[in-house]
Every structure is written in C-alpha cells, then in structure tokens.
Design a protein around this motif. Sequence first.
Motif, PDB file in Angstrom:
ATOM      1  N   LEU A 257       0.839  -1.211   0.000  1.00  0.00           N
ATOM      2  CA  LEU A 257       0.000   0.000   0.000  1.00  0.00           C
ATOM      3  C   LEU A 257       0.866   1.251   0.000  1.00  0.00           C
ATOM      4  CD1 LEU A 257      -2.805  -1.016   2.536  1.00  0.00           C
ATOM      5  CD2 LEU A 257      -2.978  -0.880   0.037  1.00  0.00           C
ATOM      6  N   SER A 261      -0.337   5.461  -5.340  1.00  0.00           N
ATOM      7  CA  SER A 261      -1.165   6.248  -4.410  1.00  0.00           C
ATOM      8  C   SER A 261      -2.580   5.682  -4.314  1.00  0.00           C
ATOM      9  CB  SER A 261      -1.221   7.702  -4.878  1.00  0.00           C
ATOM     10  OG  SER A 261      -2.203   8.368  -4.109  1.00  0.00           O
ATOM     11  N   GLY A 262      -3.085   5.636  -3.089  1.00  0.00           N
ATOM     12  CA  GLY A 262      -4.435   5.149  -2.854  1.00  0.00           C
ATOM     13  C   GLY A 262      -5.507   6.003  -3.500  1.00  0.00           C
ATOM     14  N   THR A 263      -5.131   7.210  -3.952  1.00  0.00           N
ATOM     15  CA  THR A 263      -6.112   8.068  -4.600  1.00  0.00           C
ATOM     16  C   THR A 263      -5.888   8.150  -6.123  1.00  0.00           C
ATOM     17  OG1 THR A 263      -4.716   9.972  -4.131  1.00  0.00           O
ATOM     18  CG2 THR A 263      -6.457   9.504  -2.546  1.00  0.00           C
ATOM     19  N   GLY A 269      -7.637  -0.671  -5.327  1.00  0.00           N
ATOM     20  CA  GLY A 269      -7.731  -1.145  -3.945  1.00  0.00           C
ATOM     21  C   GLY A 269      -6.776  -2.282  -3.644  1.00  0.00           C
ATOM     22  N   TYR A 395      -8.006  10.030   8.801  1.00  0.00           N
ATOM     23  CA  TYR A 395      -7.493  10.378   7.472  1.00  0.00           C
ATOM     24  C   TYR A 395      -7.705  11.866   7.196  1.00  0.00           C
ATOM     25  CZ  TYR A 395      -6.930  10.432   2.380  1.00  0.00           C
ATOM     26  OH  TYR A 395      -6.515  10.721   1.101  1.00  0.00           O
ATOM     27  N   GLN A 417      -7.946  -0.424   4.581  1.00  0.00           N
ATOM     28  CA  GLN A 417      -9.033  -0.173   3.636  1.00  0.00           C
ATOM     29  C   GLN A 417      -9.460   1.290   3.568  1.00  0.00           C
ATOM     30  OE1 GLN A 417     -11.933  -2.804   5.408  1.00  0.00           O
ATOM     31  NE2 GLN A 417     -11.601  -4.391   3.867  1.00  0.00           N
ATOM     32  N   TYR A 418      -9.387   1.977   4.702  1.00  0.00           N
ATOM     33  CA  TYR A 418     -10.018   3.308   4.762  1.00  0.00           C
ATOM     34  C   TYR A 418      -9.040   4.481   4.858  1.00  0.00           C
ATOM     35  CZ  TYR A 418     -14.447   0.886   5.111  1.00  0.00           C
ATOM     36  OH  TYR A 418     -15.533   0.102   4.833  1.00  0.00           O
ATOM     37  N   TYR A 419      -7.749   4.185   4.829  1.00  0.00           N
ATOM     38  CA  TYR A 419      -6.773   5.282   4.830  1.00  0.00           C
ATOM     39  C   TYR A 419      -5.961   5.146   3.546  1.00  0.00           C
ATOM     40  CZ  TYR A 419      -3.734   8.813   7.041  1.00  0.00           C
ATOM     41  OH  TYR A 419      -3.062   9.970   7.370  1.00  0.00           O
ATOM     42  N   PRO A 420      -6.385   5.825   2.470  1.00  0.00           N
ATOM     43  CA  PRO A 420      -5.646   5.664   1.213  1.00  0.00           C
ATOM     44  C   PRO A 420      -4.252   6.305   1.315  1.00  0.00           C
ATOM     45  CG  PRO A 420      -7.664   6.975   0.916  1.00  0.00           C
ATOM     46  CD  PRO A 420      -7.502   6.770   2.372  1.00  0.00           C
TER      47      PRO A 420
END
Lengths: 585, 165
Positions: A257, A261-263, A269, A395, A417-420
């Motif tokens: 991860l 980038s998670g965004t 994902g 976040y 899962q919830y902190y990209p």
Amino acid sequence: MNFLGTIKGKHMTTNSFTGAEMVVKALAAMKIKYIFGYPGGTVLDIYDAIFQQSEFEHILVRHEQAATHMADGYSRATGEVGVVLATSGPGATNCITGIATAYMDSIPMVVLSGQVPTNLIGDDAFQETDIVGCSRPVVKHSFNCRSVEDIPNTISKAFYIAKSGRPGPVVVELPKDILMPHNKGEFHIETDVQLRSYNPTEKGHPKQIRKAVKAISSAKKLVVYSGGGIVLADAAELLTELVETLNAPCTNTLMGLGGLSGTHKNFIGMLGMHGSVEANKAMANADVILALGARFDDRVTNNVKKFCPNATIIHVDIDPTSISKTINAHIPVVGLIDIVLQQLLDELIETDYQIDQKANDSWWQQINQWRAVNSVGYTQGEGKIKPQRVIEAMYKITNGEAYVCSDVGQHQMFAAQYYPFAKPRQWINSGGLGTMGFGLPAAMGVKLAFPDSHVICITGDGSIQMNIQELSTCSQYNLPVVIISLNNRSLGMVRQWQDMIYGGRHASSYMESLPDFVKLAESYGHVGMQINHLEELDDKLTEAFNIKNRLVFVDVLVDELEHVYPMQIRLGAIDDMWVRKGEKA
Amino acid sequence: MRRILAILLENEPGSLSRIVGLFSQRAFNIESLTVAPTEDASLSRITIATSGDDRVLEQIVKQVNKLIDVIKITDLTERSHIERELLLIKVLAMNEKSRTEVKRITDIFRGSIVDIGKQIYTVQLTGNAEKLNAFIETMGNETEIIESVRSGCVGIARGEKALRV
C-alpha cells in the motif's frame, strides 16, 4: 570530542581496541543514528563503550521485543538498517518475535546479541542460549563472532547482507570474552563487502524482459499486482509511470500500500482476503497479471487451485524462491524491482508500445461495474461508533499524510481499507507474521526518525496490551505518537472468525478486566482520552492531533459487532467473497 | 522422484545446520546427506539424496541457493553422473559353510572382507544405493547381519562438467 577521536587519541600508539570499542566503531562506520536495546551481563562492555561516544544514540526499551519492532519501524520508514542490541539468554530470545516479523516482511535489521564467554559456551552457563540456533529459521543470515579482530568486518558484512538483495534480519552473536578490556586487537574494517557465495542479481534477464513486454503488449485485460518489494526498493515513482503508460488497473498487497497512491485513478484497492471486490475480480478475470515485488501468499490467493486460471503470469522479484513457489509463473524475471521497472519502461518505448484503446476501454468499463458495488463500505447509523468511521476521521484530520503504524487485527484491515496511502513507507504493519504488539514500538521508531510528522499507532484493546510497557520508553525519550485504540472489548478478528466459522462461540476472545486506558496513559505521564459518542469523535480526535509535544492515548469505544468486509470465502477462488453479511460478490 | 544434489558451500561453523534446518523447516525430504571439506579447506561439499516432484525440487534448489553460505548447487540427476555409497557390514560367519558363502557373495558383488573376528566378518562394499540394497538383502538371506553402516551417497558429474568455485 567524539568517541572515535577519544579512542584514537587514547590508543594511538598501540592502535588497539577492545572488542566493545570495535563494535561501537564499526556501528559508527555504518553511520547508524540509533541503536535499540536493553543491557545485561554479557553486553555491559558494549554499553560502557556506547556511553563514552556520541556518534549514535542508544534507546532503552522496556522489553527486547519492542527494541526489534522499534528498529523495524525505524527501518520501514527510513529505508535504513534497524539496529538492536540485546544481552545473552532471555534478552536474545525476547528478540525472536521481532526478528521473525522483520524476516517475513523483508526488513533490513542487524541484531547484536551478547553471549556467555567462549569457554563457557555449551555448559548451560547463566543466561546462555544458542541464539544463532534459536533464530536460524527466521534470519537471512547469522554470525558467531569468535575473535576480537573479526568484529568490525563481521558487523560490516551483517549490514551488507541485511540491506542488499531481498533485505532481512541478520544476527551477530558476540561472546563476552572478546568484548572485555583485557582482550585487544587492531581495528580494520572493509565497508565495501564482497562475498563469493552471495551476489544478488540486479538486472532482469533481457530475454525475460522482452517476453514480459510482449505479453503485456498483447494483453486485453492486464492487471498490475504490486507488493512490498516496490516499497522496499523505493520504486513507487517507476511503478506509477508504468501503470500510467499502460493505463492498467493496479492493485496493491497489504505490504505494498502506498506503492501506487491510494487516490490514483488506476488504483483498484488492496487485493486478497479483505481486498476490494474490484481488485479480486480484476485478478480473477485478467488475461495477464504483472506481479511486481509480491509473493502470491495465501492471504492473497485464497485457494491456489482456483487461482486466476486464464492469466499469463509475469512475476518480477529479487528472490527466486518467491517465484513459482505457490503460483506458477509463466514469465519469471529475477532482479531488483526498480531496475527491472526501468528495463520494462525502456523496452515499451523500444517496441513502440501503444495502448489497445478498445480493449483498455472495455476492461475499465468492466472494472468500474465491479467498483460500483462499493465493497469497501459501511453504514454508520445513529448508534455506536463504527471503527471504519474512526479511520476516516483520522485520514481527514491528518490530511492523509500521517505515518500509520498498525497492530494486528480488525483495526489493521480497517486502516488498510479506509486510509488511502499516498506514499510508500507511510503504512507500517506486520503483514507477513501478523505480530500483535508491533504497532506501538514501530510507531516509536518512526517518530524518532520523523519527529515533525504525525505518527499514529492504530491498535486495539488486545494488541496494545502486548507491548504497552513501552509507554514508559515514550516518556523517557519524549516520543509523542498518537495511539488510537479501536476498543471493542474483544479480540475482534478472532471473534469475527468465531462468529463466521465457529457458530458464534467466543472462546477466549473476550477481553475481561480491561484497564482504564486513560488513567494508564496518565500514569506514564501521557495524555489519555476516551471517545464514546459519535458526536464527539471528530472534535476529540482533532484535539488529540493538536497536542504536539505529548503522547496521546485515544481510547475509542467502537461497535464490537462490526466485522471486516469484504472477506474471501474459505477455499474459494480469489474473487469468491462476502461483500457484507450474507451477501456474496 | 529421487534426486542427488551436490552443494558447494563455505566451510564455516553452522553452515551444515543451515542446510539441515532448511530441509526440516520447509518439510523437504532427506534420504541421505554426506559432508566433508574439499581439497580447498575453506569449502565444504555436501551431497544430499532427496525426493520430490519437480515443483518441490525447484524450491529445494532455490532455497538452498538462497542461503548466504552456499556458493553453488547442482542437481546431478539432471544429467549423466557417477553415484557411490560405501557400506560396512558385520555378518555372522560361524562355520565353514557360512564363511564360504559370505566370501562368495562378497566376491560376486566385488566387495572385500576388511576385518575378521572369531565369528564375524566385516565386509566393505561400494556402489550405488541399488547395489548396496541388493547386497544387504542377499547377505541377509544367507547369514545374520550383526551391524551395518552406510555412508550415504556421494556423486559427481561425468565428463567435463565440474562443480567448483
């Protein structure tokens, strides 16, 4: 005057040093900034030498396991080798879990362990254990140092082995007699290490690169599956460039991860047991999978017999044993991931690669349909605070820029899962070994390296108690990490499995007699806070992050019934998943 | 499938334990293992007879190679090679008939009687595992086997191919 100068001056005529002085000089030559440890009989000479120098700082932990995790966290955040010092016997065996944690996640670490004097080895002497033997299955390599003169180059070799190739922990055992003042030798160190038996591959084989690019070019449904190797090799930029060049969907493993980038729009994902439906579906339906520094472990593949039957697998890894270990690779490429990525990019240019627009469009269309399921989602409602909601708040408040160090359990998956994560090295967790108690000491190591950044330890009421004594170390060295404990009064992940697989029988997963975490934090001189209501969550969390110079322990009472979804169905294919309770993907 | 692996590694304390540990840790099979220093005392050579399918064998070779002390590993069974094992066996030779029989079988298998006691002959035999097995079985049918020891196999490639630094 620094230590090196002092020693040099003091012994100029004889140019001889004690073993303990050599250890310190060698560590200084390795340019370390911190060593994490705990003193004891066999290493007192080393402690005495450390006391008399100023090249690096010793951090006194409260338990040796925490020293290894601190060194590990420090290494994961900085890329440098983490260094640990422990005494013989229990000091050394206490390090084993931390060494195994580093080994499973390929973290460069050097552990210096004391040993009883050479003439007592094998006699069951006081505080004697064969630490080289004990640690053998969980180290990259280990050394028994047996003479004063060998110390500098053994340490130099240990550092080289720890950080080169596929990184990992190296143990160096130092018997007390070679450290003591009566025993002196000449100091000579080779910092440019050459070993005839160890030459890790660097470049990928050109023929394999050509094969890989050919497969990529003819793919209609390509997926990039990238892992911790990208993070370790600092290859995130190259990965991003490749993903953009190919306009390919990219999934990261738990360890990977932040690699993309998670965004990023191409990010689909995390994959695997608690990965997104779109990531697992994309893998299952891909015609070409480009695996980069990932190892197809069982928490990704689910049932290997059903794994991605139609895909041509290109597997790039520095470690040949990772290739075709669980999943057969059609095109194996052994090499350093950053070098291989550059080779792939060059070859794409060389072969005048063009995206097959039609195929790419329809592949993305398909992926977006899977995305629409919104598998990583939850409903907050009026009642108890949902753990996912806490991560989202965390976040927002930290602008997505914090270092997030996790313990192991449901909170770990929620954080993943919830902190990209925008950048590599921002997400620090024990992915391979799954070591509860890792989070706090790891966060402390990170905070030492980056005192001006937000460093979070995301944990739970189970995990935090596995190394809670380190709150004392935090006071001593002023390490103001923010501990966010998702307190569900139970071992959440165990309880989840018991709910799903064991008929709801909660055998030993309920945490009775929890301490008052607020008072506990306060007793160590920190700030304690409890959050019990949704309305106060954002404000109180913001307040916690605004306290800059003190450690804040935030005990958040969350909904104990919440399960981590989505979740792979046991023995199924990679994309056989529960999206929510009773709802299959 | 049975394989014979030849390994060249640093002659350092603990190198052997790493090899043995690796096999037990990863549940690989060891049928026999022999080790001794080479003509260059800084090197040891190990021969391991093992078995497993291609996938397991690939992992064994890769995992052994990954050990820092290991310089080279080769699967001798991949191509033409020579395989030898040494057997020392003590058998009961109490009367004229059994002495003659022991001598006869030993000659047929091209072994040699290397020690004689009042009632016991000690025989030495070299060959591949199959030959040694056949000898032990034949001998066992004729007289009582008191004790036996096998070295485990050693092997070397035929022709020009060599395992060296």
